[in-house]
Design an enzyme around this catalytic site. Structure first.
Site, short mmCIF file in Angstrom:
data_model
loop_
_atom_site.label_atom_id
_atom_site.label_comp_id
_atom_site.label_asym_id
_atom_site.label_seq_id
_atom_site.Cartn_x
_atom_site.Cartn_y
_atom_site.Cartn_z
CB CYS A 65 5.71 -8.57 6.08
SG CYS A 65 4.31 -9.49 6.74
CG HIS A 79 3.59 -27.91 22.46
ND1 HIS A 79 2.43 -27.68 23.17
CD2 HIS A 79 4.55 -28.11 23.38
CE1 HIS A 79 2.69 -27.74 24.48
NE2 HIS A 79 3.97 -27.99 24.63
C1 RB5 Z 1 3.04 -3.98 3.01
O1 RB5 Z 1 2.40 -2.74 2.94
C2 RB5 Z 1 2.28 -4.92 3.91
O2 RB5 Z 1 1.10 -5.31 3.30
C3 RB5 Z 1 3.11 -6.12 4.26
O3 RB5 Z 1 4.26 -5.70 4.91
C4 RB5 Z 1 2.49 -7.13 5.20
O4 RB5 Z 1 1.99 -6.52 6.33
C5 RB5 Z 1 1.53 -8.05 4.62
O5 RB5 Z 1 1.00 -8.91 5.33
#
Ligand code: RB5
Length: 151
Positions: free
Chosen positions: A65, A98
């Protein structure tokens, strides 16, 4: 090894490089999307990758993400998933050797594709086999915490 991959729009810029590296290492990719930079919700992808690992469809997972944090928090809501953000090579491998890490979480807004490729290799070539007694003792303590706290 089969490796499940999933990302949101924040992780999408790293996905192709990571996918290519998984294949170059000789492993198979189970791709749960997303497939564009259009905004989506990271839990939807973290859930699919976590379920693939828990069901045995994939041995390990990689979630991406923006920061790596959202997918990591979501994945760790599943009993049996041991996910961590790792943005350095040492941690990406040591988390496996680990700590039995089975999902690596990356931040597409934090690291470059070339660093993501290095982390992918470190994570997927590390093995939890042959862990020393002290590691097994600690892992067993983690599992005891899991048993007591996951309903
Ligand atoms: C999306 O904008 C963002 O919040 C997501 O990709 C991530 O970084 C969340 O932890």
């Amino acid at each position: 090894m089969i490796v499940a991959i999933g990302c949101d729009h924040g992780g999408f810029p790293l996905k192709q490089a990571v996918t290519d590296k998984i294949k170059a290492l000789g492993f198979e990719v189970l791709d749960f999307g997303t497939d564009s930079a259009e905004s989506v919700d990271y839990p939807d992808y973290a859930v699919q990758v976590s379920k693939a690992v828990l069901s045995g469809k994939a041995e390990r997972g990689i979630l991406i993400c923006g920061s790596g944090v959202g997918v990591c928090i979501t994945a760790n809501k599943f009993k049996g998933i041991y996910a961590s953000v790792a943005h350095d090579v040492y941690t990406a491998a040591q988390g496996v050797t680990h700590d039995n890490m089975n999902i690596l979480c990356l931040g597409g807004r934090v690291i470059s594709p070339s660093q993501a490729v290095k982390l992918t290799e470190a994570f997927l070539t590390a093995t939890a086999k042959g862990q020393e007694d002290r590691h097994l003792r600690r892992i067993n303590k983690v599992l005891e915490v899991e048993r007591k706290n996951f309903k």
